[in-house]
Design a protein around this motif. Structure first.
Motif: not given
Length: 428
Positions: A86-91, A93, A127
């Motif tokens: 997940e990315n920083e927003n919890g979504t 990839y 990233e």
């Protein structure tokens, strides 16, 4: 009934050509339906590998930790981590793992993971890939200390000295981090945390004898990321442009080989035989492709290698049949006999040889598919389908196509002769 007597029987294969032609047509229609379903469910009708879609790879070097017994567990863990990243927003990839292969053995054992790109190359490199590498490293490679208790004194012993993997300053920082985590455990009264001189253990002195659940907390706090005996490293990257070029190069190689085969067979026998043989080859390729589609098996460079292997095998079987057809044309009414009769006789005379060759080959490749490692099975399974399709086409497709073409040309010749106007005879 003896096998020899059975094979001498005229099965009239050419006369049953409609049935033989309908079977591959049905398989193609089934594959088309599956492609439609997979397109709606997965967003893509084909399960193309990173060789053709583009993507990235990384290696999880586990060494002797990786065995056949725990390989599937490691693969499940790696796949779960990658696909749930997940990315920083919890979504999520939305990374999709295309394949996991075993590489090396013993100390060099590793899992080679290939996955698709989900963003432009800059984002992947700056990233996603670094985050993925770090997450796998911290999740998979752990050094868990052995715990012994002597009253209120707890000793956490590691398998090796941290001086072996890093310098003294780095080792001190590692143990300082462990000390901080232990002292931060809620409800734990810590009198002292001392590192051994050889950097192999930590002695924790508590105010009282610890409970079992507290020991678990201490062990977890003292667990260290293994940056020494295990490593996650990025592998190669395949761009979409390169993948497209590879795909067309593969098709060009197959097409070139088919054209050269046509030229050879036309020169060695006749053009009609060459075209019939090529039609049979396209049948084999199509059936192998349909098999990969129906069972949603990944199509990669290994499949292309299997295709080329079957092309060579199948054309050999077909040439045997046409060689017999050529010989029978010389003896059966000086080549003026019925083409279906010639084809049927030729197939009957070569049937035992074709079946024996196929069965012995299937026995070998079948054992490879059963006993081989997973990566070998990926290569063996389409070859098994190709062997069956090649045998079917050399017996049921190419002779029938040749006979139909010959009979059609003969009928056209008779019709053209019957339509020629008769010359008038002058009466004196």
């Amino acid at each position: 009934m003896k096998i020899s007597n059975l094979l001498e029987k005229d099965f009239k294969l050419v006369e049953k050509k409609k049935i033989f032609f309908l079977i591959p047509v049905a398989i193609v229609l089934i594959a088309a339906i599956f492609m439609l379903i997979y397109g709606l469910v997965f967003g893509s009708p084909l399960n193309l590998g990173t060789d053709f879609t583009g993507g990235y790879s990384l290696d999880v070097r586990l060494g002797t930790k990786l065995t056949e017994a725990n390989r599937s567990e490691y693969e499940k863990q790696v796949r779960s981590i990658i696909e749930n990243l997940e990315n920083e927003n919890g979504t999520s990839y939305g990374i999709k793992v295309k394949a996991i292969q075993l590489q090396g053995s013993g100390d060099s054992s590793a899992l080679h993971i290939m996955y698709e790109a989900v963003a432009e190359g800059v984002v992947m490199d700056s990233e996603i890939n670094p985050k993925l590498q770090e997450t796998l490293q911290s999740a998979i490679f752990k050094i868990i200390p052995a715990v012994t208790v002597d009253g209120s004194e707890v000793t956490l012993a590691y398998q090796f000295s941290f001086k072996d993997g890093q310098n003294t300053d780095s080792a001190n920082r590692t143990f300082d981090s462990v000390k901080t985590r232990i002292e931060g455990i809620d409800g734990l009264q810590v009198s002292s945390v001392v590192c051994s001189e050889d950097y192999r253990s930590i002695i924790v002195t508590l105010g009282s004898a610890p409970a079992d659940e507290m020991l678990d907390n201490i062990r977890n706090a003292a667990t260290i990321d293994d940056k020494y005996s295990g490593l996650v490293s990025m592998g190669s990257a395949t761009s979409a442009a390169f993948s497209s070029e590879l795909l067309w190069s593969a098709f060009a190689a197959i097409l070139a080989s088919v054209v050269l085969m046509l030229v050879y067979i036309a020169f060695r026998f006749e053009l009609t035989s060459g075209i019939s043989a090529i039609i049979a080859l396209f049948h084999d390729i199509l059936i192998m492709f349909c098999f990969m589609v129906i069972f949603h098996i990944e199509i990669n460079s290994t499949f292309i290698a299997a295709l080329i292997t079957i092309l060579g095998y199948s054309i050999n079987n077909t040439i045997i049949v046409f060689d017999r057809i050529r010989e029978n044309k010389k003896t059966m009414l000086s080549g003026e006999g019925n083409a279906a009769l010639i084809a049927n006789k030729s197939v009957s005379e070569t049937l035992l040889r074709s079946l024996n060759t196929t069965l012995t080959t299937l026995l070998t490749i079948g054992m490879v598919a059963i006993l081989g490692v997973r990566d070998i099975k990926i290569f063996a399974l389409p070859i098994i389908i190709g062997l069956l399709a090649g045998t079917y086409s050399s017996i049921c497709i190419s002779p029938a196509v040749w006979a139909s073409w010959k009979d059609r040309k003969k009928r056209k010749g008779v019709q053209s002769e019957s339509k020629e106007p008769t010359k008038a005879v002058a009466i004196k």
